[in-house]
Enzyme design. Structure first.
Site, PDB file in Angstrom:
ATOM      1  N   ASP A 179       2.642   1.549 -11.659  1.00 11.46           N
ATOM      2  CA  ASP A 179       2.113   0.397 -11.725  1.00 11.46           C
ATOM      3  C   ASP A 179       0.460   0.375 -11.785  1.00 11.46           C
ATOM      4  O   ASP A 179      -0.194  -0.692 -11.260  1.00 11.46           O
ATOM      5  CB  ASP A 179       2.467  -0.404 -10.466  1.00 11.46           C
ATOM      6  CG  ASP A 179       4.008  -0.558 -10.496  1.00 11.46           C
ATOM      7  OD1 ASP A 179       4.743  -0.245 -11.082  1.00 11.46           O
ATOM      8  OD2 ASP A 179       4.696  -1.382  -9.464  1.00 11.46           O
ATOM      9  N   LYS A 214      10.295  -2.685 -14.160  1.00 15.09           N
ATOM     10  CA  LYS A 214      11.031  -3.201 -12.886  1.00 15.09           C
ATOM     11  C   LYS A 214      10.556  -4.860 -12.536  1.00 15.09           C
ATOM     12  O   LYS A 214       9.444  -5.220 -12.992  1.00 15.09           O
ATOM     13  CB  LYS A 214      10.788  -2.262 -11.684  1.00 15.09           C
ATOM     14  CG  LYS A 214       9.300  -1.974 -11.220  1.00 15.09           C
ATOM     15  CD  LYS A 214       9.259  -1.243 -10.222  1.00 15.09           C
ATOM     16  CE  LYS A 214       7.647  -0.790  -9.878  1.00 15.09           C
ATOM     17  NZ  LYS A 214       7.172  -1.925  -9.260  1.00 15.09           N
ATOM     18  N   CYS A 233       4.424  -0.605  -3.755  1.00 15.56           N
ATOM     19  CA  CYS A 233       5.265   0.080  -4.906  1.00 15.56           C
ATOM     20  C   CYS A 233       5.204   1.643  -4.775  1.00 15.56           C
ATOM     21  O   CYS A 233       6.362   2.248  -5.077  1.00 15.56           O
ATOM     22  CB  CYS A 233       4.940  -0.346  -6.331  1.00 15.56           C
ATOM     23  SG  CYS A 233       5.299  -2.218  -6.303  1.00 15.56           S
TER      24      CYS A 233
END
Length: 194
Positions: free
Chosen positions: A15, A101, A140
């Site tokens: 990310d 995601k 995350c």
């Protein structure tokens, strides 16, 4: 400390998107400072012809994690926006596998392993040792590292290549303790041979 990559190694970048970097809607403090470190790891992985995976939040506008729907976060990483794009300084090779995601409006997915087939793809690439860096360390990255260990991979967190968002003070340190307890190795080196 790792001296060099070997067979069975893979790299997961979590990310590193504009919204999680300074100026973004959910900026991680100093989040962009990890990019030169990640670029060194990416270059070494590319030279060694290792599989490279990059996860991204890929949210619809009405995602359940957003405050408007009672979630903890401001809107971020909305599909096909500049905020959802990987940071422009991140040197992801073209052959990297992108893992999206959080696309279901009614379900959150912090982990890059959560219903994404990442574990299956890693096994298909014969990865047994997974190196992980990215954002955010206490959200995350934490979830991805813990799920990777749960899936049976030898997971190494590249500590200089991650930063916490710390919604609550101490979240970063707590996340490190939880990742270690799950079996992850915390690598304090900035890169192979460093």
């Amino acid at each position: 400390m790792v001296e060099e990559f070997g067979s069975g190694d893979g790299l997961l970048i979590v990310d590193v998107q504009n919204d999680f970097c300074p100026g973004g809607s959910l900026a991680v403090p100093e989040g962009d400072e990890i990019i030169p470190i990640l670029n060194r790891w990416l270059a070494l992985a590319r030279e060694a012809n290792l599989p490279i995976f990059a996860s991204r939040d890929w949210h619809p506008e009405n995602h359940v994690s957003f405050r408007e729907r009672g979630g903890p976060w401001p809107p971020h990483c909305i599909q096909d926006t500049q905020g959802a794009a990987f940071h422009p300084d991140l040197e992801l090779p073209e052959q990297s596998t992108i893992i999206s995601k959080g696309a279901d409006p009614d379900r959150d997915q912090y982990s890059a392993f959560d219903d994404t087939e990442l574990a299956k793809r890693l096994r298909e690439e014969d990865v047994s040792r997974l190196w992980v860096g990215g954002l955010a360390q206490d959200v995350c990255v934490r979830a991805s590292v813990m799920d990777g260990a749960r899936e049976g991979f030898e997971v190494h967190l590249i500590l200089p290549a991650t930063r916490p968002v710390e919604a609550s003070p101490g979240d970063g340190d707590r996340a490190l303790e939880e990742m270690q307890a799950a079996g992850a190795v915390i690598e304090r080196s900035a890169g192979p041979g460093k």
